[in-house]
Design an enzyme around this catalytic site. Structure first.
Site, PDB file in Angstrom:
ATOM      1  N   LYS A   1      86.520 164.703  86.491  1.00  0.00           N
ATOM      2  CA  LYS A   1      87.365 163.554  86.610  1.00  0.00           C
ATOM      3  C   LYS A   1      88.183 163.550  88.065  1.00  0.00           C
ATOM      4  O   LYS A   1      88.239 164.895  88.511  1.00  0.00           O
ATOM      5  CB  LYS A   1      88.723 163.530  85.574  1.00  0.00           C
ATOM      6  CG  LYS A   1      89.577 162.322  85.677  1.00  0.00           C
ATOM      7  CD  LYS A   1      90.872 162.473  84.474  1.00  0.00           C
ATOM      8  CE  LYS A   1      91.457 161.160  84.531  1.00  0.00           C
ATOM      9  NZ  LYS A   1      92.645 161.301  83.430  1.00  0.00           N
TER      10      LYS A   1
ATOM     11  N   SER B   1      93.208 157.451  80.970  1.00  0.00           N
ATOM     12  CA  SER B   1      92.812 157.433  82.283  1.00  0.00           C
ATOM     13  C   SER B   1      91.577 157.817  82.607  1.00  0.00           C
ATOM     14  O   SER B   1      91.120 157.746  83.642  1.00  0.00           O
ATOM     15  CB  SER B   1      93.943 157.788  83.224  1.00  0.00           C
ATOM     16  OG  SER B   1      94.000 159.248  83.057  1.00  0.00           O
TER      17      SER B   1
ATOM     18  N   SER C   1      94.924 160.540  77.488  1.00  0.00           N
ATOM     19  CA  SER C   1      93.981 160.135  78.687  1.00  0.00           C
ATOM     20  C   SER C   1      92.531 160.563  78.675  1.00  0.00           C
ATOM     21  O   SER C   1      91.451 160.064  79.123  1.00  0.00           O
ATOM     22  CB  SER C   1      94.467 160.463  80.096  1.00  0.00           C
ATOM     23  OG  SER C   1      95.647 159.727  80.432  1.00  0.00           O
TER      24      SER C   1
END
Length: 607
Positions: free
Chosen positions: A205, A281, A305
């Site tokens: 990420k 996210s 997330s």
């Protein structure tokens, strides 16, 4: 100011009088030019504070934070009482080498039978390739990491050029991937792979450092003020195991959203339904695993997330206990609600990646004193049989507070099947003050955000953020020091409520999200959107583990009537990763229904 409401001291709460109050969020749904105009109002010195104050009053935040006296002392980071040992586990050496822990993880898994995976025909149900499938293919010379890398590179490049646009990665260097793959291929040719993760493709990420790529956190500017000189600790552990790190995965900007919308780099599409969001996210990590391009990804989870996009994309997302993994080298390494965790296509791969990345930081060993890490023993029928003594906590009124009964019905089916098949006992529980917990989480994650980025935002970078990030900034900046202290008092109360529930049960079970993947409004692609009703449904069940530091996992359990994935969340006691992984594995065996995503790449296909 009027007289404050005084909360009942914890020891005087009568659970029989607690009534569940469905969450009702008062906020406009805005996209496009209307959203742009709203941001102008929000950031104006006269009207903006009035708008924020109105929204906070409508959602009872001012009442909770400024008109309520909370008798308990504040708790600024999770504080855990000593925990008893878990059963049917394999202890790991926290200070051992990651590749040695991964080798131990293999011993905890059921026997691998290549015949069940490689002799498939057209009637065999779909399933993703697992890490052990890759390892078998490499060792048997069915394919090399270099050949597999070409499939990965082609899939990533084609996705980026496809219509609709599928921007899985923000930073990607095909030659860097080829270089890692060539080194891995050479190790296999020499008969000396480092570990089961050698040659396994993993995405990182974009808020976690992975040298030599920049870390932008989904913004257009963070790399200018924050240089990357080495891997994050967890990334370094994966690299030491021989993993091929494919690049920096797309995300909702700075992790401040639940849909995965990102107007800077493009919004990642759900592999099961390209007109819908992935969830966020960790949007890119979940999508790249669901689409088969990577066997695993590393995400961050500060408010669901990892678990939200895993649920919406039909994959497995693990949030570890606060302090179980070292946050060093991530943009959220100084906070009290965020952890780094794996996203994988199956539970056994979560066990493997978790074994590689675990290991507390020096400071966490002093402050939270982690219990020794361990893995579930999944290698024998006796271990699975041990599930019969497990008590599963269900707060029915909360469990059923979903957008569509497809979600709660499917999750209810899981509990019924666990009871019939393994003898698990479902116990009704009550968790008071859920709305207060949500408010405490908003203030807490907002404070973490402010402490990390306030200087950059004040320096003018705030105007470069997306509109939904700017909405969050305006809200976070409106909280006072007293709001923060009150929220930490509420945090201690929430910890008490959950720990009381854990005296009766081993695991708390909820849907992961209150809805399946929402549709992407076309008007949201250019300027983003704010839709707090959708956010409320996506975050309804996930924030307790973040605010209180408990481990939790989202495991796929089927699909709604539209064919969209549904996830079940298992919340464990502090340090009980092995318990929730054990139960998640059993659920996965019971629910073998898997649909091939619309967007899918078969990396191990023959040439």
């Amino acid at each position: 100011m009027g007289k404050k409401k005084v909360m009942v001291p914890l020891e005087q709460i009568d659970l029989t009088t607690v009534k569940y109050e469905p969450q009702v969020v008062q906020a406009p749904h805005l996209t496009g030019n209307v959203f742009r105009f709203f941001i102008k109002l929000l950031e104006s010195p006269l009207i903006g504070p009035l708008v924020i104050s109105h929204l906070k009053k409508e959602n009872k935040m001012i009442e909770m934070l400024r008109c309520t006296e909370v008798p308990e002392p504040p708790m600024f980071v999770p504080e855990f009482p000593p925990q008893g040992p878990e059963s049917c586990v394999l202890l790991l050496e926290e200070d051992g080498k990651p590749e040695e822990r991964v080798e131990s993880a293999l011993k905890s898994l059921p026997r691998y039978d290549p015949a069940t995976c490689w002799n498939a025909d057209s009637t065999t149900p779909f399933r993703h390739w697992k890490i052990r499938d890759y390892a078998h293919a490499y060792r048997s010379k069915l394919i090399t990491p270099s050949v597999a890398a070409e499939h990965v590179i082609t899939a990533i490049e084609e996705a980026a050029k496809s219509e609709p646009h599928q921007p899985l990665l923000i930073s990607f260097d095909a030659d860097e991937v080829r270089k890692q793959a060539a080194t891995s291929t050479q190790r296999f040719e020499e008969g000396n792979p480092i570990s089961i993760l050698d040659g396994i493709f993993i995405a990182i990420k974009d808020d976690i450092d992975c040298y030599p790529y920049p870390t932008n956190g989904g913004t257009t500017w963070l790399h200018k003020v924050r240089s990357v000189k080495r891997d994050a600790v967890c990334v370094s552990r994966l690299r030491n195991c021989g993993a091929i790190l494919v690049g920096k995965a797309n995300m909702h900007e700075l992790g401040m959203g639940t849909t995965g919308n990102n107007s800077n780099y493009g919004t990642v599409r759900n592999p099961h339904a390209p007109d819908r969001y992935t969830g966020g996210s960790s949007s890119g990590p979940a999508a790249i695993v669901a689409s088969g391009i990577c066997a695993a990804a590393l995400g961050s989870d500060g408010g669901g997330s990892v678990r939200i996009p895993s649920s919406l994309c039909g994959v497995v997302g693990l949030k570890t206990t606060h302090g179980r993994t070292d946050m060093g080298g991530s943009i959220c390494d100084g906070g009290g609600v965020t952890i780094l965790g794996p996203i994988t296509s199956c539970v056994e791969d979560s066990v493997i990646v978790y074994a590689a990345i675990l290991g507390s930081s020096v400071s966490d060993r002093i402050t939270v004193r982690p219990a020794p890490p361990c893995l579930p023993d999944l290698s024998s029928h006796e271990a699975i049989g041990a599930l019969g003594s497990m008590r599963l906590g269900k707060y029915t009124a909360w469990f059923n507070d979903v957008h569509s009964t497809d979600v709660s019905d499917k999750c209810e089916d899981v509990l019924n099947l666990l009871s019939r098949t393994h003898g698990c006992e479902v116990v009704e529980i009550v968790i008071p003050e859920l709305e207060e917990m949500r408010t405490a989480h908003i203030v807490s994650i907002g404070a973490d955000f402010q402490s990390s980025l306030a200087a950059d935002i004040e320096d003018g970078k705030g105007k470069l953020l997306t509109y939904d990030s700017r909405t969050n900034v305006a809200l976070f900046q409106s909280f006072s020091a007293s709001d923060y202290i009150t929220s930490q008092r509420l945090r201690r109360r929430s910890m008490h409520h959950y720990l009381e529930a854990f005296k009766k049960v081993d695991v708390i079970v909820t849907p992961t999200t209150g809805m399946t993947a929402p549709v992407i409004p076309p008007s949201a692609l250019k300027y983003g959107e704010t839709n707090m009703q959708v956010t409320a449904y996506l975050m309804r069940f996930v924030i307790g583990p973040n605010l209180l530091g408990f481990p939790a996992i989202s495991v796929p359990v089927g699909y709604d009537k539209q064919g969209l994935p549904i996830g079940l969340q298992l919340i464990g006691r502090p340090w009980a990763e092995a318990t929730i992984l054990h139960l998640a594995f059993a659920i996965e065996q019971l629910f073998a229904e898997n649909k091939k995503p619309v967007l899918f790449c078969d990396v191990l296909k023959p040439n």
